[in-house]
Design an enzyme around this catalytic site. Structure first.
Site, PDB file in Angstrom:
ATOM      1  N   GLU A 122       0.833  -1.198   0.000  1.00 39.81           N
ATOM      2  CA  GLU A 122       0.000   0.000   0.000  1.00 39.81           C
ATOM      3  C   GLU A 122       0.877   1.262   0.000  1.00 39.81           C
ATOM      4  O   GLU A 122       1.850   1.353   0.742  1.00 39.81           O
ATOM      5  CB  GLU A 122      -0.893   0.004   1.242  1.00 39.81           C
ATOM      6  CG  GLU A 122      -1.820   1.212   1.334  1.00 39.81           C
ATOM      7  CD  GLU A 122      -2.634   1.238   2.610  1.00 39.81           C
ATOM      8  OE1 GLU A 122      -3.690   1.899   2.617  1.00 39.81           O
ATOM      9  OE2 GLU A 122      -2.231   0.599   3.603  1.00 39.81           O
ATOM     10  N   LYS A 200      -9.652   2.360  -2.324  1.00 41.48           N
ATOM     11  CA  LYS A 200      -9.801   1.712  -1.019  1.00 41.48           C
ATOM     12  C   LYS A 200     -11.211   1.891  -0.456  1.00 41.48           C
ATOM     13  O   LYS A 200     -11.709   3.006  -0.334  1.00 41.48           O
ATOM     14  CB  LYS A 200      -8.767   2.300  -0.062  1.00 41.48           C
ATOM     15  CG  LYS A 200      -8.649   1.643   1.295  1.00 41.48           C
ATOM     16  CD  LYS A 200      -7.461   2.246   2.038  1.00 41.48           C
ATOM     17  CE  LYS A 200      -7.251   1.649   3.407  1.00 41.48           C
ATOM     18  NZ  LYS A 200      -6.042   2.191   4.063  1.00 41.48           N
ATOM     19  N   CYS A 237      -5.675  -2.823   2.373  1.00 43.21           N
ATOM     20  CA  CYS A 237      -5.364  -2.669   3.789  1.00 43.21           C
ATOM     21  C   CYS A 237      -6.541  -2.931   4.726  1.00 43.21           C
ATOM     22  O   CYS A 237      -6.902  -4.065   4.988  1.00 43.21           O
ATOM     23  CB  CYS A 237      -4.762  -1.290   4.030  1.00 43.21           C
ATOM     24  SG  CYS A 237      -3.883  -1.189   5.627  1.00 43.21           S
TER      25      CYS A 237
END
Length: 389
Positions: A122, A200, A237
């Site tokens: 990330e 994300k 994540c």
């Protein structure tokens, strides 16, 4: 939490296993990692190249049954974990260029091990500065998703050079929509062209992870990218803590789901080895969990809103990247303290073999779940609880 200054960080869980008596070690490893995953000998030229450039290189293989009616679908999946290479007060372009130089060598090493699909960690292009809550100068790392932009041009070049699909998680600058910033994974095809991107879905608001200061939840849904080497998706994540996020990628047909991350030992390490592996089991696909390495120290102090003293670092990013299979097997992890490349050879046919065995998808109650969730999001929702009056 920081380690005692006299106690160095553990290199890896695997390095500690050598202290287990040899007659018990294989059984412990089977319990920890499952069956069907084996560590292969890394080619000598790759080991030499990795050693000379200061990173670890590991090659593993997941077994599947040979079938009579289908050919094996062999794919080599790679992940890269890395530390930053310059102090955080160095000029930004110097910081980026130093990381890029290190990443290029690791991509080359992955190619030497036959990697077909590769994912970086990330926000690989910069320090994980979100703990600082400072906008200046950090937001200058954000860039457009364009073949001519800084990191994407580099990744397009490497993808074409090695006939490799590469997932490049960056900080995106959306110039068309008011210069909005997003946490984005760019998917570059093996011919060096941009296949698409995913933003994300879940943004943390815990500890020093002050990411909502910079960007909010993404708006790209749960896309799956159909490549020459399989259908891939990216659960960035914090999304790994959300089982339905993993599930949606599976419902859209994902065969390999990457989890590029940045997380520290004091917060999440006990969960790390479980979540991506559990997702592989629950959704009958392959997963790859990637975490950065090292301790990043910033120029100015910041607090964690927990009443403790101000500090200049996030804590130790513990690496430990790994690949997991739908049968519950997983690879050994990369180091907790060192840059590394992990390449896993998988047969995508294993997915159907496990679905036929466990029938998780067949026995799921999607209509019931959908109805329950539809009710739950209504203002007048009442939990289905029975109690004696």
């Amino acid at each position: 939490t920081k380690q005692n200054s006299t106690m160095p960080e553990l290199h890896s869980v695997e390095s500690a296993l050598k202290h287990i008596p040899e007659d018990q070690r294989s059984q412990v490893q089977s319990i920890m990692y499952g069956n069907g995953a084996s560590t292969l000998q890394t080619p000598e030229n790759v080991s030499s190249f990795a050693d000379s450039n200061g990173f670890e290189a590991k090659l593993v293989k997941f077994e599947a049954d040979e079938e009579q009616m289908r050919k094996a679908r062999i794919v080599r999946v790679a992940v890269i974990q890395n530390s930053i290479k310059k102090p955080t007060d160095a000029p930004l372009l110097e910081q980026y260029s130093a990381i890029e130089a290190a990443i290029e060598k690791m991509i080359d090493a992955a190619a030497m091990m036959g990697a077909n699909v590769l994912c970086l960690q990330e926000a690989w292009t910069c320090p994980f500065f979100f703990c600082t809550r400072e906008k200046k100068p950090w937001t200058e790392f954000a860039e457009t998703v364009d073949p001519s932009s800084r990191s994407t041009a580099f990744i397009c070049r490497k993808a074409q050079e090695h006939n490799m699909v590469i997932v490049s998680p960056i900080l995106e600058r959306d110039e068309i929509h008011g210069d909005t910033i997003w946490n984005t994974a760019v998917v570059v095809n093996n011919n060096g062209t941009i296949l698409g991107k995913h933003r994300k879905n879940h943004i943390p608001r815990v500890g020093d992870f002050n990411e909502s200061t910079y960007y909010l939840e993404g708006n790209t849904g749960h896309p799956v990218f159909d490549t020459a080497f399989g259908k891939i998706a990216i659960n960035i994540c914090y999304g790994r803590h959300h089982p339905l996020n993993w599930m949606m990628f599976g419902l859209n047909g994902a065969e390999i789901v990457f989890n590029p991350s940045a997380t520290v030992g004091g917060l999440s390490e006990p969960m790390w080895a479980i979540e991506a592996r559990n997702a592989a089991i629950a959704n009958s696909y392959f997963t790859a969990a990637i975490n950065r390495v090292g301790t990043e120290v910033f120029p100015n102090e910041f607090t964690s809103a927990d009443g403790k003293n101000a500090h200049k670092d996030f804590g130790h990013f513990y690496g430990s990247s790994y690949v997991a299979a739908p049968n519950g097997a997983r690879s050994e992890g990369l180091s907790r303290t060192q840059d590394g490349v992990l390449v896993a050879e998988v047969d995508l046919n294993l997915m159907r073999q496990i679905r036929d065995k466990w029938c998780f998808q067949m026995t799921a109650r999607y209509e019931d779940y959908a109805n329950g969730l539809s009710n739950y999001i209504q203002h007048g929702f009442k939990p289905q609880v029975h109690k004696q009056e």
